[in-house]
Write an enzyme that holds these catalytic residues in place. Structure first.
Site, PDB file in Angstrom:
ATOM      1  CE  LYS A 280      -4.019  -1.756   2.579  1.00 22.22           C
ATOM      2  NZ  LYS A 280      -5.015  -1.520   1.522  1.00 22.22           N
ATOM      3  NE  ARG A 354     -10.960  -9.790  -2.134  1.00 23.51           N
ATOM      4  CZ  ARG A 354     -11.297  -8.881  -3.048  1.00 23.51           C
ATOM      5  NH1 ARG A 354     -11.617  -9.245  -4.273  1.00 23.51           N
ATOM      6  NH2 ARG A 354     -11.334  -7.608  -2.729  1.00 23.51           N
TER       7      ARG A 354
HETATM    8  N1  BES Z   1      -8.205  -3.621   4.282  1.00 26.31           N
HETATM    9  C1  BES Z   1      -8.356  -3.214   2.937  1.00 26.31           C
HETATM   10  C2  BES Z   1      -9.656  -2.457   2.693  1.00 26.31           C
HETATM   11  C3  BES Z   1      -9.708  -1.042   3.219  1.00 26.31           C
HETATM   12  C4  BES Z   1      -9.177  -0.011   2.480  1.00 26.31           C
HETATM   13  C5  BES Z   1     -10.367  -0.760   4.385  1.00 26.31           C
HETATM   14  C6  BES Z   1      -9.266   1.284   2.957  1.00 26.31           C
HETATM   15  C7  BES Z   1     -10.447   0.526   4.844  1.00 26.31           C
HETATM   16  C8  BES Z   1      -9.918   1.559   4.129  1.00 26.31           C
HETATM   17  C9  BES Z   1      -8.357  -4.426   2.032  1.00 26.31           C
HETATM   18  O1  BES Z   1      -7.590  -5.494   2.434  1.00 26.31           O
HETATM   19  C10 BES Z   1      -7.829  -3.973   0.712  1.00 26.31           C
HETATM   20  O2  BES Z   1      -6.689  -3.609   0.660  1.00 26.31           O
HETATM   21  N2  BES Z   1      -8.659  -3.989  -0.300  1.00 26.31           N
HETATM   22  C11 BES Z   1      -8.295  -3.554  -1.607  1.00 26.31           C
HETATM   23  C12 BES Z   1      -8.846  -4.535  -2.589  1.00 26.31           C
HETATM   24  C13 BES Z   1      -8.285  -4.379  -3.977  1.00 26.31           C
HETATM   25  C14 BES Z   1      -6.823  -4.765  -4.005  1.00 26.31           C
HETATM   26  C15 BES Z   1      -9.079  -5.252  -4.909  1.00 26.31           C
HETATM   27  C16 BES Z   1      -8.877  -2.165  -1.826  1.00 26.31           C
HETATM   28  O3  BES Z   1      -9.975  -1.897  -1.356  1.00 26.31           O
HETATM   29  O4  BES Z   1      -8.190  -1.348  -2.431  1.00 26.31           O
HETATM   30 MN    MN Z   2      -5.567  -5.327   1.819  1.00 31.36          MN
END
Ligand code: BES
Ligand code: MN
Ligand code: ZN
Length: 498
Positions: A280, A354
């Site tokens: 990230k 997931r």
């Molecule tokens: N934990 C995150 C989701 C999240 C993002 C929660 C921002 C709260 C605030 C999750 O694991 C994630 O990173 N999801 C990705 C999915 C994508 C790679 C398909 C996302 O939402 O960007």
């Molecule tokens: Mn994630």
């Protein structure tokens, strides 16, 4: 915070602050009139000065006051009589508690005899007061030196309701409300703990601690070795890059009959989500300590259930890992086999929620569940869709979804249903494996649910994406919210016997 219901009349209640409701454009209610007369017109004078017009959410402090057992008064508006919405009431109570806190009062009495909320009785009103008071008086001081600790002196709220049916309703509301407040405090504490403290092993210990408080709760921890032998390749692929071993935590509450099918709640417990090799960006990454918000809400709900002891069986499951990059971390493109036998091409290691959930969802088949709800801070996309105001609900069973919507409406812990169409499922197709773990940028919240749905054929199921509601990003209450404990608890209690 302790909430108690009393039947003493407001003028005879000894308290630091007494709060009395008024309605916009209506004469003073009976109790307001009584207090007004005794105090030498303190209320009518304040209203005349325009400090509180009775409109919903307006409130004013009158201090000091004479001839009362209370040292100060708060007059709060509930809007036009007969038109006070649940949201109006909640906001008004929020204002009352915030003002009372500002006076350094130790206790507060709220007169509820004349309060009216559309379609909500005194049970609901009292339950809401307990919840709002606990949220406002919550502190998280464990990492601050004494001098820097946030202090809240308000520690007791009295709800005043005369003897009769409304008093009985308030009593039952206080019981549920206090239990919810305690559960939500645990959810907030776990959420606020930093990732270096609250890792999967910490959560496992927390479950064992909770089990010690009740003979009806038993805990089983599944370690990585056992995960491997059960074929949980998806869950293990997430913890692969971390020094912290994954834990699958099973909490079984047995309050019902032996054969009663349990309701199962499953929480995503990523104790820190760096994104893994699909790292990230740096800005705001600290917030990813809250990526175990789903798990924290399972703990809070189980604590509430243990306190209320409903006649039903509930299984709380927390699927926990830390998502880290390292030489042993899962690579984009890696293919893993899940416990169900289905294979997954991991195109993005940041879509890890997931992956930990799917093996847990297969595991819980063994309970022959009456229903399964999974709760997860799963996608940033849900924030785009609903903001920080509610969670998305998606599932394979109309009855479960309708029950969730009804509890969301009652508790104010909002949800909105999203669809799952054939076209959405197609987005997950992979040339190499049974599915990919991402479905592109569009409809991100839905494709995440589509992924989970492939593991939930065997029981009625719904998924809650709580990424928008699990924590506040700014403001005085910054940190974990304790949601959706009210929603989950209400859903479960509605399935209890008797
Ligand atoms: N934990 C995150 C989701 C999240 C993002 C929660 C921002 C709260 C605030 C999750 O694991 C994630 O990173 N999801 C990705 C999915 C994508 C790679 C398909 C996302 O939402 O960007
Ligand atoms: Mn994630
Ligand atoms: Zn995540």
């Amino acid at each position: 915070m302790d909430l108690v219901v009393k039947s003493t009349s407001p003028d005879k209640t000894k308290t630091n602050v007494l709060a009395i409701p008024v309605f916009d454009g209506s004469p003073l209610t009976e109790q307001a009139k009584l207090i007004d007369e005794l105090s030498g017109n303190a209320i009518s004078q304040a209203l005349k000065l325009g400090e509180c017009k009775g409109s919903a959410g307006s409130a004013t402090l009158i201090s000091p006051v004479n001839n009362l057992k209370a040292q100060r008064l708060i007059v709060f508006g509930l809007g036009k009589k007969g038109a006070t919405t649940p949201g109006n009431f909640r906001n008004a109570i929020g204002k009352v508690i915030s003002i009372a806190k500002g006076t350094q009062a130790k206790d507060l009495a709220i007169s509820l005899d004349d309060a009216e909320v559309t379609e909500r009785d005194h049970h609901w009103q009292t339950r809401q007061i307990a919840e709002v008071a606990a949220a406002q008086c919550y502190t998280f001081n464990q990492y601050k030196s004494k001098d820097n600790q946030k202090k809240v002196s308000l520690s007791k709220v009295m709800v005043l309701v005369s003897t009769g049916p409304n008093n009985k309703l308030a009593q039952s509301g206080a019981k549920v409300g206090n239990a919810l407040a305690n559960g939500m405090d645990l959810t907030r504490d776990l959420g606020n703990l930093p990732g270096n403290v609250c890792h999967p092993t910490y959560l496992a210990k927390e479950a064992q601690k909770l089990a010690k408080t009740s003979p009806k709760l038993s805990v089983k921890i599944i370690e990585e070795k056992e995960m491997k032998s059960m074929g949980m390749g998806a869950l293990l692929s997430v913890s692969a890059g971390s020094k912290q071993p994954a834990k699958l935590i099973i909490m079984e509450y047995k309050g019902g009959k032996r054969g009663d099918q349990p309701h199962v709640i499953v929480g995503k417990g990523i104790t820190f989500d760096t994104g893994g090799i699909s790292l990230k960006p740096g800005a705001g990454m600290d917030q990813m300590k809250f990526d175990m918000g789903g798990a924290a809400s399972i703990f809070g709900t189980m604590k509430t259930i243990v306190e209320l002891q409903p006649a039903m069986n509930v299984v709380g499951v927390v699927t926990s890992a830390e998502n880290m990059p390292s030489g042993e971390a899962t690579r984009p493109g890696d293919i893993v086999k899940t416990m169900s036998g289905l294979t997954v091409e991991i195109l993005n290691t940041d879509a890890e929620g997931r992956l930990v959930l799917c093996d847990a969802l297969t595991y819980v088949e063994k309970f022959k569940p009456a229903s399964v709800i999974d709760v997860a801070t799963l996608t940033g996309a849900v924030l785009v869709a609903l903001g920080t105001h509610g969670s998305a609900v998606i599932g394979n069973n109309d009855e479960v979804i309708e029950n969730i919507k009804a509890s969301a409406d009652y508790t104010g812990d909002k949800t909105w249903q999203l669809p799952m169409w054939e076209e959405h499922h197609k987005q997950l197709e992979s040339p190499y494996a049974d599915m990919a773990n991402i479905g592109g940028r569009d409809a991100g919240t839905i494709t995440a649910a589509c992924f989970l749905s492939k593991f939930t054929d065997k029981y009625p199921w719904a998924h809650l994406d709580i990424a928008g509601i699990a924590w506040y990003t700014g403001g005085p209450l910054k940190g974990a919210t304790g949601r959706p404990v009210p929603l989950l608890t209400d859903y479960l209690l509605k399935h209890a016997e008797g």
